[in-house]
Scaffold this active site. Structure first.
Site, PDB file in Angstrom:
ATOM      1  N   ASN A 125     -79.699 -31.322 -27.917  1.00 53.98           N
ATOM      2  CA  ASN A 125     -80.372 -32.919 -27.334  1.00 53.98           C
ATOM      3  C   ASN A 125     -80.023 -34.187 -28.109  1.00 53.98           C
ATOM      4  O   ASN A 125     -80.975 -34.437 -28.751  1.00 53.98           O
ATOM      5  CB  ASN A 125     -81.959 -32.649 -27.262  1.00 53.98           C
ATOM      6  CG  ASN A 125     -82.722 -32.337 -28.456  1.00 53.98           C
ATOM      7  OD1 ASN A 125     -82.007 -31.888 -28.781  1.00 53.98           O
ATOM      8  ND2 ASN A 125     -84.364 -32.212 -28.279  1.00 53.98           N
ATOM      9  N   HIS A 181     -81.665 -22.864 -34.669  1.00 55.30           N
ATOM     10  CA  HIS A 181     -82.519 -23.933 -33.982  1.00 55.30           C
ATOM     11  C   HIS A 181     -82.923 -25.081 -35.139  1.00 55.30           C
ATOM     12  O   HIS A 181     -83.822 -25.103 -35.550  1.00 55.30           O
ATOM     13  CB  HIS A 181     -84.076 -23.297 -33.948  1.00 55.30           C
ATOM     14  CG  HIS A 181     -84.099 -23.985 -32.483  1.00 55.30           C
ATOM     15  ND1 HIS A 181     -84.680 -23.864 -31.437  1.00 55.30           N
ATOM     16  CD2 HIS A 181     -84.237 -25.770 -32.396  1.00 55.30           C
ATOM     17  CE1 HIS A 181     -84.944 -24.424 -30.891  1.00 55.30           C
ATOM     18  NE2 HIS A 181     -85.178 -25.649 -30.812  1.00 55.30           N
ATOM     19  N   HIS A 201     -82.140 -28.804 -35.132  1.00 56.50           N
ATOM     20  CA  HIS A 201     -82.526 -30.962 -35.105  1.00 56.50           C
ATOM     21  C   HIS A 201     -81.283 -31.833 -35.815  1.00 56.50           C
ATOM     22  O   HIS A 201     -82.664 -32.169 -36.337  1.00 56.50           O
ATOM     23  CB  HIS A 201     -83.399 -31.513 -34.507  1.00 56.50           C
ATOM     24  CG  HIS A 201     -84.247 -30.369 -32.855  1.00 56.50           C
ATOM     25  ND1 HIS A 201     -83.555 -30.860 -31.667  1.00 56.50           N
ATOM     26  CD2 HIS A 201     -84.286 -29.629 -32.822  1.00 56.50           C
ATOM     27  CE1 HIS A 201     -84.207 -29.872 -31.040  1.00 56.50           C
ATOM     28  NE2 HIS A 201     -85.096 -29.398 -31.797  1.00 56.50           N
ATOM     29  N   LEU A 202     -80.287 -31.869 -35.437  1.00 54.57           N
ATOM     30  CA  LEU A 202     -79.576 -33.041 -36.731  1.00 54.57           C
ATOM     31  C   LEU A 202     -79.701 -34.114 -35.712  1.00 54.57           C
ATOM     32  O   LEU A 202     -79.563 -35.191 -37.113  1.00 54.57           O
ATOM     33  CB  LEU A 202     -78.071 -32.259 -36.208  1.00 54.57           C
ATOM     34  CG  LEU A 202     -77.197 -30.744 -36.695  1.00 54.57           C
ATOM     35  CD1 LEU A 202     -75.834 -31.310 -36.905  1.00 54.57           C
ATOM     36  CD2 LEU A 202     -78.029 -30.890 -38.564  1.00 54.57           C
ATOM     37  N   ARG A 203     -80.042 -34.791 -35.181  1.00 57.64           N
ATOM     38  CA  ARG A 203     -80.225 -36.069 -34.812  1.00 57.64           C
ATOM     39  C   ARG A 203     -79.587 -37.139 -34.782  1.00 57.64           C
ATOM     40  O   ARG A 203     -79.061 -38.048 -34.715  1.00 57.64           O
ATOM     41  CB  ARG A 203     -81.281 -36.902 -35.905  1.00 57.64           C
ATOM     42  CG  ARG A 203     -82.800 -36.092 -35.510  1.00 57.64           C
ATOM     43  CD  ARG A 203     -83.379 -36.047 -34.042  1.00 57.64           C
ATOM     44  NE  ARG A 203     -84.473 -35.679 -34.393  1.00 57.64           N
ATOM     45  CZ  ARG A 203     -85.226 -34.763 -33.098  1.00 57.64           C
ATOM     46  NH1 ARG A 203     -84.937 -34.533 -32.435  1.00 57.64           N
ATOM     47  NH2 ARG A 203     -86.309 -34.379 -33.493  1.00 57.64           N
ATOM     48  N   ASP A 217     -87.040 -24.966 -36.084  1.00 63.09           N
ATOM     49  CA  ASP A 217     -86.558 -26.262 -34.593  1.00 63.09           C
ATOM     50  C   ASP A 217     -87.114 -27.404 -36.038  1.00 63.09           C
ATOM     51  O   ASP A 217     -87.577 -27.661 -35.493  1.00 63.09           O
ATOM     52  CB  ASP A 217     -87.614 -26.179 -34.115  1.00 63.09           C
ATOM     53  CG  ASP A 217     -88.177 -26.926 -32.751  1.00 63.09           C
ATOM     54  OD1 ASP A 217     -86.861 -27.238 -32.696  1.00 63.09           O
ATOM     55  OD2 ASP A 217     -88.966 -26.631 -32.702  1.00 63.09           O
ATOM     56  N   HIS A 228     -85.441 -22.805 -24.179  1.00 59.25           N
ATOM     57  CA  HIS A 228     -86.892 -23.890 -24.446  1.00 59.25           C
ATOM     58  C   HIS A 228     -87.389 -22.899 -23.308  1.00 59.25           C
ATOM     59  O   HIS A 228     -86.958 -23.815 -21.702  1.00 59.25           O
ATOM     60  CB  HIS A 228     -86.320 -25.419 -24.358  1.00 59.25           C
ATOM     61  CG  HIS A 228     -87.796 -26.163 -24.477  1.00 59.25           C
ATOM     62  ND1 HIS A 228     -87.679 -26.862 -25.492  1.00 59.25           N
ATOM     63  CD2 HIS A 228     -88.251 -25.941 -23.493  1.00 59.25           C
ATOM     64  CE1 HIS A 228     -89.297 -27.099 -25.985  1.00 59.25           C
ATOM     65  NE2 HIS A 228     -89.340 -27.198 -24.456  1.00 59.25           N
TER      66      HIS A 228
END
Length: 420
Positions: free
Chosen positions: A94, A60, A62-64, A304, A178
Site C-alpha cells: 500500500n 509485515h 510498511h516501507l513507505r 506491522d 487484512h
C-alpha cells in the site's frame, strides 16, 4: 574474509539446536558450526554470553517507499531492521502508487539490493487496491513479488477475493489478508469497550476483525486455497483460526508485539502513537493472543512496522493508524513471552516460521545457508528512547518502557550491518 563468532549460545529451531559453540562464516555463508573450531586466518568475535540466532524475518513491514519517503524509505527501514536483528522483511504494497505493476515491483527490489536487510515484497491483489479487479499476478511474480495483499484494507468484492486466492494458489504466491469489516470499523479510533466509553471516543468493535477473519477463512476453505491472516488482535479471531486449523483449512496467522504487551488502557492519555489498525484490544484479548502463540494457533510474529511523522501523530482524532516496531520487536516479544516460552520458541515465531510461510531462504543457521545472524543478550534490560532509534519516524508504542532482551549485533550475508 572469514569470520568466527566464538563461544555463543547457538539457538536454531530449524535444526533443534541449542548449544554453546562457534559459527564460522566464509564470505556470505555459514561454513560450519561446532565447538572450538579452528579459525585459521580469520576475524574473531568473542560472543560469550550472547545468543546467536537466525536473523529475524519480519513478514509485515510498511516501507513507505515509493511515495511517502518523508516517513521512511528502503534504506532507513532496513537500518531500523538491522538494529532489531531483522535480516529479511516483506514489504506491504500500500505504497503511493500501490505496488500493482511489475515495473514498481522490479524498481523496489532493484533499489533494495544495497540495503542492510533482504527485502522481499508483496504486490497488490487488486488494481490500485480498489478491490474490484485482480492484478496480473503472473507478471508480478515474474518481476519478483513473493506474495499478494491489499493490506490496509480487505479485498472489497468477495468474488475478487476468491479469484485472488485461486490465482495466488496456482502461482505459489502467499495471500496475506487484512481482515476487517469496513462498515463495522467505520469511524472508530480505538477498541470499543470501557476505555473508549470513558474517553468518549468512537470505538471499533472486535467483531470488525472477527467478521473479516471468518470471511477470509470461509473463502479459502471453499476452494482449498491457503491464506495467511495478518495482525491478529482479538480473542474471537484466535478462536476462528483455531477452529479452521482443526478442520484442515490451510490457514496461517501472525500477531504483533504490541498486541502481546499492550492493551487499550494505554490510550487513556489520547496519544496517537498507540493508535493502530487493528486497534489495541482488551486484557482478555492480550491473554488470548499469548495463549495462541504458545499453543501454535498463531504461527508467526511480525511488526506491522508503520512509520508516520510526529506532525501526523500530533492530533489524536485525525492521526493515521500505525506504529513502528522492527527495532524493538525481539525485546517487546521476549518481555511479553519469556515467562511462557523459551528462547527457541520465540526465535521460531520470529524467524524460522515466517521464513517457512514465505518460502524464502532464511530462518536457519545450517552450514551453507546465508550468514544472516542476530546476536542477542536476552538478559539486558533497556529503556526505549524514540530519539535513539534508527529509522526516520519515532511513533513507537514502547516509548519509555523498560524491555528485556537486546540485539547487540546483526550480520547480513556475513557482513556486520549493526553493532550496539
Amino acid at each position: 574474509m572469514r569470520k568466527l563468532l566464538r563461544g555463543a549460545r547457538i539457538i536454531d529451531p530449524s535444526q533443534g539446536l541449542d548449544v554453546i559453540g562457534d559459527i564460522l562464516i566464509d564470505g556470505e555463508n555459514i561454513a560450519a558450526l561446532g565447538e572450538n573450531l579452528d579459525p585459521g586466518d580469520c576475524e574473531i568475535a568473542d560472543c560469550r554470553g550472547l545468543v546467536a540466532a537466525p536473523g529475524f524475518v519480519d513478514m509485515h513491514v510498511h516501507l513507505r517507499d515509493p511515495g511517502q519517503t518523508h516517513k521512511e524509505d528502503i534504506y532507513t527501514a532496513c537500518r531500523a531492521a538491522a538494529a532489531g536483528g531483522v535480516t529479511s522483511l516483506l514489504a506491504m504494497p500500500n505504497t503511493v502508487p500501490p505496488m500493482d505493476s511489475p515495473e514498481l515491483v522490479a524498481d523496489l527490489l532493484r533499489r533494495a539490493g544495497t540495503a542492510s536487510a533482504n527485502v522481499y515484497t508483496a504486490a497488490c491483489v487488486t488494481r490500485g487496491m480498489a478491490g474490484e479487479d485482480c492484478t496480473d499476478m503472473a507478471a508480478l511474480l515474474e518481476a519478483g513479488a513473493i506474495a499478494v495483499s491489499d493490506d490496509g484494507k480487505p479485498v472489497k468484492r468477495a468474488s475478487c477475493l476468491l479469484e485472488g486466492l485461486a490465482k495466488a494458489r496456482e502461482l505459489g504466491l502467499v495471500f496475506a489478508a487484512h481482515c476487517e469489516d469496513p462498515d463495522l470499523a467505520s469511524g472508530g479510533l480505538m477498541n470499543q469497550g470501557p476505555v473508549s466509553e470513558r474517553l468518549g471516543v468512537p470505538g471499533v468493535p472486535p467483531a470488525a476483525e472477527d467478521c473479516g477473519v471468518a470471511r477470509e477463512i470461509a473463502a479459502a476453505a471453499s476452494i482449498g486455497a491457503p491464506v495467511h491472516i495478518c495482525h491478529v488482535s482479538t480473542k474471537g479471531s484466535v478462536e476462528l483460526i483455531r477452529d479452521a486449523k482443526r478442520r484442515g483449512v490451510r490457514v496461517t496467522a501472525e500477531t504483533c508485539p504490541h498486541y502481546l504487551l499492550l492493551t487499550d488502557e494505554t490510550l487513556e492519555a489520547k496519544d496517537a502513537d498507540y493508535r493502530m489498525n487493528p486497534p489495541l484490544g482488551s486484557e482478555e484479548d492480550r491473554l488470548a493472543l499469548i495463549e495462541a502463540v504458545s499453543a501454535g494457533t498463531l504461527d508467526a510474529i511480525s511488526t506491522d512496522h508503520a512509520p508516520h511523522t510526529p506532525e501526523e501523530k500530533a492530533d489524536f482524532g485525525r492521526a493515521p493508524n500505525g506504529a513502528i516496531g522492527m527495532e524493538t520487536s525481539f525485546a517487546a516479544v521476549w518481555t511479553a513471552l519469556r515467562d511462557k516460552l523459551g528462547l527457541s520458541d520465540v526465535i521460531a515465531l520470529m524467524s524460522t516460521n515466517p521464513a517457512g510461510i514465505l518460502g524464502i531462504p532464511a530462518g536457519t543457521l545450517k552450514p551453507g545457508a546465508s550468514a544472516d545472524i542476530a546476536l542477542i543478550d536476552p538478559d539486558e534490560t533497556w529503556t526505549v528512547d524514540p530519539d535513539k532509534l534508527h529509522g526516520k519516524s519515532r511513533n513507537t508504542p514502547f516509548k519509555g518502557m523498560e524491555l528485556t532482551g537486546r540485539v547487540r549485533a546483526t550480520y547480513l550475508k556475513g557482513k556486520k550491518v549493526f553493532e550496539l
